[in-house]
Design a protein around this motif. Structure first.
Motif, mmCIF file in Angstrom:
data_model
loop_
_atom_site.group_PDB
_atom_site.id
_atom_site.type_symbol
_atom_site.label_atom_id
_atom_site.label_comp_id
_atom_site.label_asym_id
_atom_site.label_seq_id
_atom_site.Cartn_x
_atom_site.Cartn_y
_atom_site.Cartn_z
ATOM 1 N N ASN A 117 -22.763 47.651 -12.498
ATOM 2 C CA ASN A 117 -21.835 48.690 -11.971
ATOM 3 C C ASN A 117 -21.518 48.822 -10.472
ATOM 4 O O ASN A 117 -20.275 48.767 -10.014
ATOM 5 C CB ASN A 117 -22.195 49.934 -12.787
ATOM 6 C CG ASN A 117 -21.778 50.088 -14.065
ATOM 7 O OD1 ASN A 117 -20.890 49.694 -14.617
ATOM 8 N ND2 ASN A 117 -22.780 50.514 -14.634
ATOM 9 N N ILE A 118 -22.593 48.489 -10.080
ATOM 10 C CA ILE A 118 -22.561 48.601 -8.421
ATOM 11 C C ILE A 118 -21.665 47.456 -7.739
ATOM 12 O O ILE A 118 -20.874 47.725 -6.895
ATOM 13 C CB ILE A 118 -24.006 48.909 -7.722
ATOM 14 C CG1 ILE A 118 -23.787 49.603 -6.336
ATOM 15 C CG2 ILE A 118 -24.823 47.474 -7.473
ATOM 16 C CD1 ILE A 118 -25.181 50.057 -5.816
ATOM 17 N N ARG A 170 -13.464 42.592 -9.636
ATOM 18 C CA ARG A 170 -13.651 43.869 -10.746
ATOM 19 C C ARG A 170 -13.383 43.288 -12.094
ATOM 20 O O ARG A 170 -12.398 42.596 -12.218
ATOM 21 C CB ARG A 170 -12.773 44.806 -10.315
ATOM 22 C CG ARG A 170 -12.954 45.566 -9.093
ATOM 23 C CD ARG A 170 -13.374 46.997 -9.301
ATOM 24 N NE ARG A 170 -13.978 47.701 -8.223
ATOM 25 C CZ ARG A 170 -13.171 48.456 -7.430
ATOM 26 N NH1 ARG A 170 -11.862 48.717 -7.675
ATOM 27 N NH2 ARG A 170 -13.657 49.159 -6.440
ATOM 28 N N ASN A 224 -19.553 45.773 -9.290
ATOM 29 C CA ASN A 224 -18.195 45.843 -9.756
ATOM 30 C C ASN A 224 -17.332 47.174 -9.043
ATOM 31 O O ASN A 224 -16.170 46.903 -8.505
ATOM 32 C CB ASN A 224 -18.150 46.410 -11.052
ATOM 33 C CG ASN A 224 -16.694 46.422 -12.009
ATOM 34 O OD1 ASN A 224 -16.235 45.551 -12.021
ATOM 35 N ND2 ASN A 224 -16.461 47.732 -12.318
ATOM 36 N N GLU A 225 -18.195 48.175 -8.770
ATOM 37 C CA GLU A 225 -17.807 49.163 -7.823
ATOM 38 C C GLU A 225 -17.378 48.658 -6.280
ATOM 39 O O GLU A 225 -16.385 48.946 -5.943
ATOM 40 C CB GLU A 225 -18.575 50.470 -7.663
ATOM 41 C CG GLU A 225 -17.993 51.667 -7.192
ATOM 42 C CD GLU A 225 -17.195 52.266 -8.276
ATOM 43 O OE1 GLU A 225 -17.162 52.025 -9.369
ATOM 44 O OE2 GLU A 225 -16.502 53.275 -7.527
ATOM 45 N N ALA A 226 -18.106 47.850 -5.688
ATOM 46 C CA ALA A 226 -17.994 47.214 -4.601
ATOM 47 C C ALA A 226 -17.117 46.273 -4.463
ATOM 48 O O ALA A 226 -16.712 45.546 -3.416
ATOM 49 C CB ALA A 226 -19.311 46.713 -4.142
ATOM 50 N N ALA A 274 -18.622 48.060 -17.329
ATOM 51 C CA ALA A 274 -19.450 49.253 -17.883
ATOM 52 C C ALA A 274 -20.268 48.791 -19.108
ATOM 53 O O ALA A 274 -21.343 49.238 -19.433
ATOM 54 C CB ALA A 274 -18.870 50.687 -17.961
ATOM 55 N N TYR A 286 -22.259 37.382 -7.142
ATOM 56 C CA TYR A 286 -21.998 38.061 -6.234
ATOM 57 C C TYR A 286 -20.822 37.374 -5.396
ATOM 58 O O TYR A 286 -21.229 36.316 -5.146
ATOM 59 C CB TYR A 286 -23.380 38.299 -5.274
ATOM 60 C CG TYR A 286 -24.361 38.823 -5.713
ATOM 61 C CD1 TYR A 286 -24.677 40.160 -5.847
ATOM 62 C CD2 TYR A 286 -25.601 37.863 -6.138
ATOM 63 C CE1 TYR A 286 -25.902 40.518 -6.597
ATOM 64 C CE2 TYR A 286 -26.621 38.432 -6.844
ATOM 65 C CZ TYR A 286 -26.866 39.681 -6.958
ATOM 66 O OH TYR A 286 -28.108 40.345 -7.619
ATOM 67 N N HIS A 321 -10.077 43.866 -2.601
ATOM 68 C CA HIS A 321 -10.103 44.046 -1.108
ATOM 69 C C HIS A 321 -9.258 43.004 -0.719
ATOM 70 O O HIS A 321 -9.026 42.970 0.612
ATOM 71 C CB HIS A 321 -11.826 43.972 -0.640
ATOM 72 C CG HIS A 321 -12.438 45.264 -1.078
ATOM 73 N ND1 HIS A 321 -12.295 46.551 -0.971
ATOM 74 C CD2 HIS A 321 -13.620 45.184 -1.884
ATOM 75 C CE1 HIS A 321 -13.005 47.285 -1.561
ATOM 76 N NE2 HIS A 321 -14.025 46.652 -2.096
ATOM 77 N N LEU A 328 -27.444 46.304 -11.934
ATOM 78 C CA LEU A 328 -26.530 45.742 -10.894
ATOM 79 C C LEU A 328 -25.012 45.721 -11.175
ATOM 80 O O LEU A 328 -24.214 45.674 -10.203
ATOM 81 C CB LEU A 328 -26.819 44.646 -10.098
ATOM 82 C CG LEU A 328 -28.460 44.550 -9.323
ATOM 83 C CD1 LEU A 328 -28.661 43.317 -8.620
ATOM 84 C CD2 LEU A 328 -28.287 45.949 -8.454
#
Lengths: 79, 586
Positions: B257-258, B274, B260-262, B279, B429, B568, B255
């Motif tokens: 990477n996902i 981030r 982090n990407e989000a 990675a 999260y 964001h 989880l």
């Protein structure tokens, strides 16, 4: 136009030479979508559960822009 | 089945018949019901009136897949509210084999001491038997030293639960440790300080030898078998849970990477979503790193017998020797991105120390993050982080402060960016980037807890639908539904990860319910799942309200409302009225 892309987890074998965490660059025609990018990478759409474009999950028909950063994930879970 | 009570005031025990009110419950349903009914909500968590309850799930100890979970519950020294923390280990299966529905540890010795409770099956009497034995030789020691000594003394087939130095010191961060499949001290009911509740009763270890025990009684075996098969099929079919699927290959750290990407991977004490080193700390890096160091691919193993998901990994040193099991997502994040540390070897050493001392990795990482924010050590300094955790094991004044948890450390150092709810450190999260999970953190009876209502599934992972994580719209109802369903799953004894498969595959969900019907002789339908889960949550909520933890505590830390989170640039904008609706509308 050129976009930057990373494949994760089970999808990594579609770009086997890209080191962990690094982007691959892809040249696509203007107006290309997420779907077109998947096709150019030979990643079947059903294997790409979530596609992020600049940090937001986007559908297959999402139009890409030059310089977009794309992250593609298969079904994954954990916690 | 029995309620087995250990009275630590005089080291006696008694067996009671299971009351009707608990007959159809298991796991969290049992621990929360007993804590609600028997523990004075205003008692001191480490005083004589708290009780620590262990309960295997409804199907734990049967052939149901991935069902080796044990729930531990008490009033929490960390949150001051009710706590249930579950773990995967053969220990729960052994307890179930003794036909113990609940093991209640109560009372407190008048003089300080350390004991082992040794549970066996009394064949002639046809019931469990307990002996209490001195444990002073195991006190003050690393659990990696103590576990082999316990197995040498009690035999290779036993299962072990207990606490480490963190519990002995009374840390609000102390977890309860259980044996893994190699008899090591790596499985944890980590959250909420339950290890200190155990230690404060003078109990160091509970050793179970299930030799000759009858096992779990199944009321309707054909119904159970049918349900089991449906669930097995769903787990074997789903891409996340199947053999050599996501969890089995990359572990839960898949989880990193996902998130982090989000933009939702909390970084450097929740100051960014981030992490530039994500990675190199992710499941892919663990898989590749092991492959390079071992010269072969290594897939993950089970935490308990009968798990078919098998997500537990082992990280190896450069010379190929085992460093630690297991590098979970939460642990890799808490001690990695949250501290700005990008070395898996440093993260592995930090996890090993947590296992050695009996610390919760999430609370430890949260605490280190706040200590780094305060300038105690710099972000990203793995060696300094290792020294701080060693101080926690040594019980130095600084170590004891850190052992008291994230919120206390924030208060002592005058830090405003303290990522806790109800005193418990947030998991991996970012609520400003994933609004639904923020609602779960804020409103859960457990304090900030991702497992309490894992809205990440539809918000990030595209499991059970796809929702925009940045939008608060509809998320209170989503969190409520997830919280109720989770309370049920936590009562079955199944690993919560079955949810990935059963939320996508309806027959798997039905299989879970049918397994329970088979064991209990009930006729539950899918509709009963939310009803039963909600009843459990209401008891937990009632306990918390009586303990002084009402809806005004269902709030996020203030900094998340005014500090926009990159990338964001979101704040936590869920209105209080939406947070209040989660429990008001049950």
């Amino acid at each position: 136009m050129r976009v930057r892309v990373r494949l994760f987890a089970m999808l990594r074998h579609y770009l086997p030479d890209v080191p962990l965490g690094s982007y691959a660059e892809r040249d696509l025609p203007e107006g290309a979508t997420v779907s077109d990018l998947l096709a150019s990478l030979q990643v079947p759409e059903r294997e790409a559960r979530v596609v992020f474009v600049n940090g937001r999950a986007r559908p297959p028909d999402w139009p890409l822009q030059p310089g977009d950063e794309v992250g593609i994930f298969p079904p994954i879970g954990g916690g | 089945m029995w309620i087995l009570r250990l009275n630590m005031a005089d080291r006696t025990y008694c067996l009671e018949e299971v009351p009707e009110s608990l007959r159809n419950l298991g796991g969290r349903g049992v621990t929360s019901s007993i804590v609600h009914a028997e523990v004075p909500p205003l008692c001191h968590p480490l005083g004589p009136n708290n009780k620590l309850v262990f309960a295997p799930g409804i199907v734990t100890g049967t052939a149901a897949p991935s069902s080796g979970r044990i729930s531990a519950g008490a009033k929490s020294p960390l949150t001051g509210g009710i706590k249930e923390s579950n773990a995967g280990s053969s220990w729960g299966q052994h307890l179930a084999a003794l036909q113990v529905k609940a093991l209640v540890v109560e009372g407190q010795p008048s003089e300080k001491g350390h004991w082992v409770a040794h549970l066996t099956w009394d064949v002639p009497a046809g019931r469990p038997r307990v002996t209490f034995e001195p444990a002073s030789e195991y006190v003050g020691k690393d659990l990696y030293e103590v576990f082999p000594a316990l197995y040498k003394r009690y035999g290779a087939k036993v299962a072990v639960a207990g606490c480490g130095l963190a519990g002995e010191f009374g840390y609000a961060n102390a977890g309860i440790v259980y044996n893994d499949m190699k008899d090591g001290p790596t499985r944890y009911s980590g959250r909420g300080g339950l290890g200190s509740v155990l230690a404060s009763r003078g109990l160091k270890f509970i050793v179970i030898d299930a030799l000759g025990a009858p096992g779990v009684t199944i009321a309707d075996s054909s119904r159970f078998e049918q349900g089991r098969k449906m669930l097995v099929d769903a787990l074997r079919e789903h891409a996340i849970t199947k053999p050599k699927g996501g969890l089995n290959t990359y572990g839960t750290a898949i989880l990193i990477n996902i998130l982090n990407e989000a933009g939702g991977l909390p970084t450097r004490n929740f100051s960014s979503g981030r992490f530039e080193g994500a990675a190199s700390t992710a499941g892919e890096a663990i898989f590749e790193g092991n492959k390079q160091r071992l010269g072969r691919e290594l897939y993950n193993h089970a935490c308990s017998p009968g798990c078919i998901i098998q997500c537990s990994n082992t990280w190896h040193r450069p010379d190929g020797s085992e460093h630690v099991s297991c590098v979970e997502y939460e642990s890799s994040w808490a001690l990695g991105a949250n501290c700005g540390i990008d070395s898996l070897d440093d993260i592995a050493e930090l996890i090993r120390l947590c296992n050695a001392y009996g610390l919760d990795t999430i609370e430890t990482g949260g605490t280190l993050g706040v200590a780094m924010e305060a300038g105690v050590i710099p972000f990203g300094d793995g060696a300094a982080a290792i020294r701080l955790v060693q101080e926690m094991g040594q019980g130095t004044p600084l170590g004891r402060l850190l052992g008291s948890g994230t919120e206390t450390v924030g208060r002592v150092y005058g830090v405003t960016r303290v990522p806790t709810v109800k005193g418990q450190s947030m998991p991996a999260y970012e609520p400003r980037a994933v609004k639904g999970i923020g609602i779960t953190y804020a409103t859960s009876t457990m304090g900030a807890d991702h497992t309490a209502g894992y809205t990440i599934a539809p918000e990030i992972l595209g499991v059970s639908g796809k929702l925009d994580p940045l939008s608060p719209e509809g998320k209170a109802a989503l969190s409520r539904a997830f919280q109720a369903t989770t309370a049920f799953i936590d009562s079955t004894g199944h690993c919560l990860f079955i949810a990935f498969a059963i939320l996508d595959i309806a027959s798997g969900f039905e299989g879970m319910v049918e397994e329970c019907n088979g064991v209990l002789g009930t006729s539950w339908t899918n509709d009963d799942v939310v009803r039963i889960g909600a009843e459990i949550l209401k008891k937990e909520r009632a306990f918390n309200e009586a303990a002084g933890i009402g809806k005004e505590k269902d709030r996020m830390p203030e900094f998340m409302k005014y500090e926009p989170l990159p990338p964001h640039n979101q704040v936590f904008d869920v209105p209080d009225v939406a947070l209040d609706s989660v429990y008001a509308e049950f």
